[in-house]
Scaffold this motif. Structure first.
Motif, PDB file in Angstrom:
ATOM      1  N   LYS A 162     -18.565   0.112  11.999  1.00 29.33           N
ATOM      2  CA  LYS A 162     -19.694   0.588  12.789  1.00 29.33           C
ATOM      3  C   LYS A 162     -19.269   1.270  14.086  1.00 29.33           C
ATOM      4  CE  LYS A 162     -22.791  -2.945  10.913  1.00 29.33           C
ATOM      5  NZ  LYS A 162     -23.680  -4.094  11.222  1.00 29.33           N
ATOM      6  N   SER A 163     -18.032   1.715  14.150  1.00 30.08           N
ATOM      7  CA  SER A 163     -17.596   2.442  15.342  1.00 30.08           C
ATOM      8  C   SER A 163     -18.136   3.864  15.309  1.00 30.08           C
ATOM      9  CB  SER A 163     -16.070   2.476  15.430  1.00 30.08           C
ATOM     10  OG  SER A 163     -15.525   3.163  14.315  1.00 30.08           O
ATOM     11  N   ASP A 164     -18.534   4.367  16.461  1.00 27.93           N
ATOM     12  CA  ASP A 164     -19.005   5.743  16.565  1.00 27.93           C
ATOM     13  C   ASP A 164     -17.821   6.699  16.609  1.00 27.93           C
ATOM     14  OD1 ASP A 164     -21.660   4.989  16.601  1.00 27.93           O
ATOM     15  OD2 ASP A 164     -21.746   4.863  18.798  1.00 27.93           O
ATOM     16  N   ALA A 165     -18.085   7.950  16.225  1.00 26.81           N
ATOM     17  CA  ALA A 165     -17.055   8.982  16.342  1.00 26.81           C
ATOM     18  C   ALA A 165     -16.725   9.195  17.811  1.00 26.81           C
ATOM     19  CB  ALA A 165     -17.545  10.282  15.717  1.00 26.81           C
ATOM     20  N   GLY A 166     -15.492   9.597  18.060  1.00 26.47           N
ATOM     21  CA  GLY A 166     -15.097   9.889  19.437  1.00 26.47           C
ATOM     22  C   GLY A 166     -14.407   8.726  20.111  1.00 26.47           C
ATOM     23  N   LYS A 167     -14.948   8.263  21.220  1.00 26.86           N
ATOM     24  CA  LYS A 167     -14.281   7.253  22.036  1.00 26.86           C
ATOM     25  C   LYS A 167     -14.053   5.950  21.277  1.00 26.86           C
ATOM     26  CE  LYS A 167     -14.498   4.730  26.410  1.00 26.86           C
ATOM     27  NZ  LYS A 167     -15.255   4.493  27.672  1.00 26.86           N
ATOM     28  N   GLU A 168     -15.069   5.459  20.569  1.00 18.18           N
ATOM     29  CA  GLU A 168     -14.912   4.191  19.869  1.00 18.18           C
ATOM     30  C   GLU A 168     -13.858   4.295  18.771  1.00 18.18           C
ATOM     31  OE1 GLU A 168     -18.691   2.697  18.593  1.00 18.18           O
ATOM     32  OE2 GLU A 168     -19.519   2.641  20.629  1.00 18.18           O
ATOM     33  N   ALA A 169     -13.788   5.437  18.101  1.00 20.92           N
ATOM     34  CA  ALA A 169     -12.742   5.645  17.098  1.00 20.92           C
ATOM     35  C   ALA A 169     -11.376   5.701  17.774  1.00 20.92           C
ATOM     36  CB  ALA A 169     -13.007   6.938  16.324  1.00 20.92           C
ATOM     37  N   TRP A 170     -11.294   6.369  18.916  1.00 17.79           N
ATOM     38  CA  TRP A 170     -10.035   6.479  19.661  1.00 17.79           C
ATOM     39  C   TRP A 170      -9.547   5.103  20.112  1.00 17.79           C
ATOM     40  CZ3 TRP A 170      -8.859   5.210  24.752  1.00 17.79           C
ATOM     41  CH2 TRP A 170      -7.636   5.697  25.250  1.00 17.79           C
ATOM     42  N   MET A 171     -10.457   4.225  20.505  1.00 20.96           N
ATOM     43  CA  MET A 171     -10.092   2.900  21.005  1.00 20.96           C
ATOM     44  C   MET A 171      -9.412   2.047  19.944  1.00 20.96           C
ATOM     45  SD  MET A 171     -13.586   2.162  23.190  1.00 20.96           S
ATOM     46  CE  MET A 171     -13.191   0.472  23.639  1.00 20.96           C
ATOM     47  N   MET A 172      -9.696   2.311  18.662  1.00 20.60           N
ATOM     48  CA  MET A 172      -9.131   1.494  17.595  1.00 20.60           C
ATOM     49  C   MET A 172      -7.610   1.557  17.530  1.00 20.60           C
ATOM     50  SD  MET A 172     -11.114  -0.450  15.859  1.00 20.60           S
ATOM     51  CE  MET A 172     -10.208  -0.679  14.336  1.00 20.60           C
ATOM     52  N   LYS A 173      -6.996   2.527  18.202  1.00 17.31           N
ATOM     53  CA  LYS A 173      -5.540   2.597  18.255  1.00 17.31           C
ATOM     54  C   LYS A 173      -4.945   1.408  18.996  1.00 17.31           C
ATOM     55  CE  LYS A 173      -5.763   7.604  18.452  1.00 17.31           C
ATOM     56  NZ  LYS A 173      -7.118   7.536  17.893  1.00 17.31           N
ATOM     57  N   PHE A 174      -5.776   0.760  19.792  1.00 20.32           N
ATOM     58  CA  PHE A 174      -5.289  -0.311  20.658  1.00 20.32           C
ATOM     59  C   PHE A 174      -5.856  -1.659  20.217  1.00 20.32           C
ATOM     60  CE2 PHE A 174      -5.457   3.706  22.937  1.00 20.32           C
ATOM     61  CZ  PHE A 174      -4.120   3.852  23.272  1.00 20.32           C
ATOM     62  N   ALA A 175      -6.077  -1.799  18.897  1.00 22.26           N
ATOM     63  CA  ALA A 175      -6.476  -3.064  18.291  1.00 22.26           C
ATOM     64  C   ALA A 175      -5.556  -3.319  17.105  1.00 22.26           C
ATOM     65  CB  ALA A 175      -7.939  -3.025  17.848  1.00 22.26           C
ATOM     66  N   ILE A 176      -4.856  -4.449  17.126  1.00 27.48           N
ATOM     67  CA  ILE A 176      -3.855  -4.755  16.113  1.00 27.48           C
ATOM     68  C   ILE A 176      -4.331  -5.932  15.279  1.00 27.48           C
ATOM     69  CG2 ILE A 176      -1.410  -5.159  15.700  1.00 27.48           C
ATOM     70  CD1 ILE A 176      -1.973  -2.729  17.482  1.00 27.48           C
ATOM     71  N   ARG A 177      -4.629  -5.690  14.006  1.00 28.49           N
ATOM     72  CA  ARG A 177      -5.090  -6.756  13.116  1.00 28.49           C
ATOM     73  C   ARG A 177      -3.898  -7.371  12.391  1.00 28.49           C
ATOM     74  NH1 ARG A 177      -8.874  -2.873   9.958  1.00 28.49           N
ATOM     75  NH2 ARG A 177      -7.742  -1.326  11.182  1.00 28.49           N
TER      76      ARG A 177
END
Length: 750
Positions: free
Chosen positions: A470-485
């Motif tokens: 449910k991440s939006d395009a743009g900033k929220e998608a960019w932020m996923m680079k800094f989440a490590i599962r």
């Protein structure tokens, strides 16, 4: 990153299954009536349903097959329009995604034809004629031309005669992929003609896709293609340099190219076209891999390519040759299967592990290089049979990603129940696990995130939403680079497709962790547009905009390029690449992981080759992890292995080797680094068997859904990991409730 929805025909299959309510693989009258009449009973009378079946049921068996549905959808008619209105939620999918799928299936066929030596000559002339004809439709409509041109399979006609006759004379129709492209453009059969229906025309889209195909697949080892002006199109993996990319010696730079004297002998490292001369674009024949050629003189630079004249006549591209010394040995050998950098600090266990890894058999690079259909069907069977998975017709987690749920959660099953993965057909090995074991693996799930990116409780809320798509395009998608599962994640099979035998209670398989993280995406897609505007300084020049200054988007997903090379903000790119590397290494160190198995994160199609920045991005990626390893101290990590399979010349292995060996000095960090042309699963399972806790890097997608397009028969690395490991059980939010438990989210400074 993961393969997108246009990489497979699964969209069409999804629409088909929405109407195939009894699951028999065909759409009967009862199936269709049940759906359509429930949505619009006023329109879909019994007579109209009968009419649809008569129109679409080509083999008159009383039911619609997949191919029949596709052909009927593309025809013009009231029922087709009513069909789209009745299933409003699927209308865009039916009309646009199906068209894009047909295009991509056609392009797949073209690639297959390009690899067939007997089809190459026909294919070259056919594609050139086809592109010229379609461009003619777009650019010219003179006196006497009709608005809806037609292609006649025989004789001539008054409509676009010259261009159409070229398509006919080039024998385009029998060539795999060409007729499908015409269908996607809007042509339909009418007797001995293909007629373009005006309200169904998508010629421009097909032209764009065909031009992109020629640019991306005109490589020397597959096919030499020309555009409509006769210019040789760029070749993927060729020795041509891009402007501004000076990180490595490139053979198109005469000032840095080793001198070549007449009579020197070279070895063809792959099949090469033999041109008539250094300045000619005419190919006389192809030289087999391993063919020896003799230089007739020094190389010449022609349009950015280094062309070597050879005896007795002709010329080849120098970048695909290795020099042979007089005694017959290669002076420049192919890249080795492994390279070791750094000191092992007198750690005998690490030394033994390195010895073990370097003796592993070579990687199987063919079995899972394509659609992975057998592995996909096997995983679907396992998920449905053992975990009660069922699809949710018409629903998607994100666009093109089929939604599903479990009828019964694992926590509701008996703890001692045996779950067995057998593969698509019974083999010598089965992978067995108990519900209790899977629940333990699930409980290990953690998401480590950058504290300055996801801030406070609001940041956790956003992270939770992102991990379910449910991440939006743009900033929220960019932020996923800094989440490590991260989670324990046993390997079910290596990339040879052979199931690894496992019995319940085997603890070794639980010593392998999966580390899922997104990379930077330069594939020019809407969802990741902030990657483009953040790291490309001239992005307004790189992409096309309409009259309202809105970026032009193709197929609802991809931005349209202008052809202007991108210019990177190297400082900002390197800063964030290092931050990403630091975060995932610190996360693994916190988990006690001792052997880190990295891959080329974001270095496939997402590296930006189409923008002219691929070489620089690969260099920066290698430099980022090198610098972090040299700057940081880790408590548990003892060895970093970079799994970099070599599929072509100057592959990712080449760039990492150059950076670790001489950029500007040889790597001398405290943690040894092993570069390997090897299967990541082979590395991780061997390390686990030797008693080391290992972590495998999964290049995930910014949408946040684990495995993303795993059911779409066209997998990228992330999809392959969903098919070859227990990742769907441990990291998919629809299977593991712990993925959405915010108590498992841990902030880190990086």
């Amino acid at each position: 990153m993961a393969t997108g929805p246009d990489d497979t025909a699964q969209h069409i299959v999804m629409v088909f299954k929405c109407f195939d309510t009894d699951g028999d693989g065909r759409i009967g009258r009862k199936d269709m009536a049940g759906v359509l009449q429930s949505i619009d009973p006023g329109y879909w009378s019994e007579d109209k349903l009968d009419e649809v079946l008569r129109e679409a049921d080509l083999n008159a068996d009383g039911k619609l097959q997949y191919e029949e549905l596709v052909k009927w959808i593309f025809k013009k008619g009231d029922h087709q329009r009513a069909f789209g209105n009745a299933v409003d939620q699927l209308a865009q999918l039916v009309k646009e995604d199906v068209r894009r799928v047909v295009i991509n299936e056609a392009l797949r066929e073209l690639k297959a034809a390009a690899k067939d030596k007997e089809e190459r000559v026909t294919l070259r002339s056919s594609l050139k004629a086809l592109l010229e004809f379609l461009e003619h439709i777009i650019s010219y409509a003179g006196p006497g031309e009709t608005e809806c041109p037609s292609l006649r399979r025989t004789s001539t006609g008054t409509n676009f005669v010259v261009a159409a006759e070229k398509v006919m004379s080039s024998n385009a129709f029998p060539v795999r992929g060409c007729s499908e492209l015409l269908t996607a453009a809007g042509f339909r059969e009418d007797g001995d003609k293909l007629v373009l229906a005006q309200d169904n025309a998508h010629v421009s889209l097909v032209v764009e896709e065909l031009q992109a195909f020629l640019e991306q697949n005109g490589d020397a080892d597959v096919l030499l293609l020309r555009d409509t002006s006769g210019r040789v199109l760029g070749r993927e993996g060729s020795a041509k340099c891009n402007a501004g990319e000076d990180d490595f010696i490139c053979v198109s730079d005469l000032s840095r190219t080793p001198a070549v004297a007449e009579g020197e002998v070279f070895y063809c490292v792959q099949e090469l076209p033999l041109f008539k001369s250094t300045v000619s674009e005419d190919v006389t024949r192809y030289l087999r891999e391993g063919t020896e050629v003799v230089a007739a003189g020094p190389p010449e630079e022609v349009d950015g390519y280094m062309m070597l004249p050879i005896k007795p006549t002709g010329a080849v591209e120098l970048g695909f040759l290795w020099r042979i010394e007089p005694e017959g040995e290669l002076a420049s050998e192919p890249p080795p299967e492994w390279e070791l950098y750094g000191s092992m600090q007198n750690d005998d266990s690490v030394k033994k592990l390195v010895d073990l890894l370097t003796l592993l058999p070579g990687m199987d690079k063919k079995t899972m290089s394509g659609a992975c259909s057998s592995q996909t069907f096997a995983m679907e069977d396992f998920m449905e049979r053992e975990l009660t998975m069922h699809s949710l017709p018409g629903e998607c987690f994100v666009q093109g990603v089929k939604a599903f749920e479990l009828r019964s959660g694992l926590a509701d099953m008996p703890a001692d129940k045996e779950l067995c993965y057998t593969g698509i057909r019974s083999g010598p090995h089965t992978f067995k696990m108990s519900v209790k074991e899977v629940l333990e693996w699930q409980s290990s799930f953690r998401t480590y995130y950058a504290a300055d990116v996801y801030v406070g409780d609001e940041g956790k809320e956003l992270l939770q939403a992102s991990l379910q798509g449910k991440s939006d395009a743009g900033k929220e998608a960019w932020m996923m680079k800094f989440a490590i599962r991260c989670s324990k994640n046993p390997v079910i099979m290596k990339f040879d497709g052979q199931v690894l035998g496992r019995e319940i209670g085997d603890e070794t398989s639980g010593m392998v962790y999966l580390i899922s993280v997104c990379g930077i995406d330069f594939a020019s897609r809407v969802h990741d547009h902030l990657d483009l505007t953040t790291y490309i300084t001239n992005w307004r020049d790189v992409y096309k905009f309409d009259d309202n200054s809105i970026p032009i988007v193709m197929g609802g997903r991809d931005f349209m390029l202008t052809g202007v090379p991108a210019v990177l903000d190297v400082k900002k790119l390197l800063y964030d690449l290092k931050k990403m590397a630091r975060l995932r290494l610190r996360a693994q160190d916190a988990l006690g992981i001792e052997v880190v198995v990295e891959v080329g994160l974001g270095l496939g199609v997402f590296a930006g080759d189409g923008l002219g920045i691929g070489k620089r991005v690969r260099t920066m990626s290698a430099l980022a992890i090198r610098q972090v390893l040299e700057e940081e101290t880790f408590e548990h990590i003892k060895l970093v292995v970079l799994s970099l399979p070599i599929f072509r010349l100057r592959d990712n292995f080449h760039y990492f080797s150059a950076v670790f060996s001489k950029h500007p000095d040889r790597y001398a960090g405290r943690i040894p680094v092993l570069l390997m042309d090897q299967d990541m699963h082979a590395i991780a399972t061997a390390a686990a068997a030797a008693g080391f806790k290992a972590g495998e890097l999964n290049p995930a997608d910014s949408h946040g859904i684990f495995g993303e397009y795993w059911q779409n028969l066209g997998p990228g690395t992330e999809e392959k990991l969903a098919l070859t490991t227990c990742g769907l059980l441990t990291q998919h939010h629809a299977v593991n409730p712990g993925v959405l438990d915010k108590r498992n989210y841990i902030a880190m400074e990086c």
